[in-house]
Design an enzyme around this catalytic site. Sequence first.
Site, short mmCIF file in Angstrom:
data_model
loop_
_atom_site.label_atom_id
_atom_site.label_comp_id
_atom_site.label_asym_id
_atom_site.label_seq_id
_atom_site.Cartn_x
_atom_site.Cartn_y
_atom_site.Cartn_z
CB SER A 146 50.93 -66.34 -34.03
OG SER A 146 51.07 -67.28 -35.08
CB THR A 147 56.77 -67.05 -33.53
OG1 THR A 147 57.29 -65.78 -33.96
CG2 THR A 147 56.42 -67.89 -34.74
CE1 TYR B 232 53.21 -50.30 -36.26
CE2 TYR B 232 52.58 -48.39 -34.96
CZ TYR B 232 52.57 -49.75 -35.16
OH TYR B 232 51.91 -50.57 -34.27
#
Length: 264
Positions: A15-16, A154
């Site tokens: 969450s940066t 992915y």
Amino acid sequence: MIIDLSGKTAIVTGSTGGIGLAIARGLADAGASVVVCGREAGRVDAALARLRDTRAGKLARGVVADVGTAAGCQALIAAEPEADILVNNLGVYGVKAFSDISDADWEEIFQINVMSGVRLSRHYARGMQARGWGRIQFISSESALNIPTEMVHYGVSKAALQALSRGLAKSLAGTGVTVNTILPGPTRTEGVTTFFTQMAKERGVSLEEMEALFLKENRPSTLIRRFASPEEVASLCVYAASPQASATTGAALRVDGGIVESIA
């Protein structure tokens, strides 16, 4: 609709920046005490500084841990033993032909994209169940349904999150704890912008033209015909975390711009 998460503690992994930071901001705007988590102290501090102007920004705090590893998950749990809302946002991607995806690549993407959510949900779900209220989210992708040929590993990891989410929701049936996946489409995050800027240089076009070309060539079913913003994804996450979403569980909630060709 007024969403009030006052008194709730929310942990958002990865969450940066990007979608994770937008989710953290949205939850803090709704009154939650948000825990920002990232691998680098400088980025965690910068993210916290950006949250200070939110409704509950003064309550935000950070944990430096690499939750893509078992040790990092334990470090986060030790620092924050309880949470009411867990958003498993951490994820990585990378373009690579299927024949070039090594065993190590598969292992790495599963450890980060899948096992981080397994480990953290296993711990925090216990406390949520004991308290009779909780929200767990897994940030998946429309690539879970439209497996991209340029990064099969992915897409498979994101599909695994949907199975994990559904299974966990069934395990927590009737407890007051809801579990959902969120499926964003192409979203204009910092990392995506960097990636597409390089692609634009290689093809001799602008960033805006490159995004349009990507959608035309790779996601032609888009209905909004543009990339979403992180805030648009976060809005759905905040709703799914709210008391108002108490009957929404075991679901794959799309914020994909209409890319997925299904009415189910």
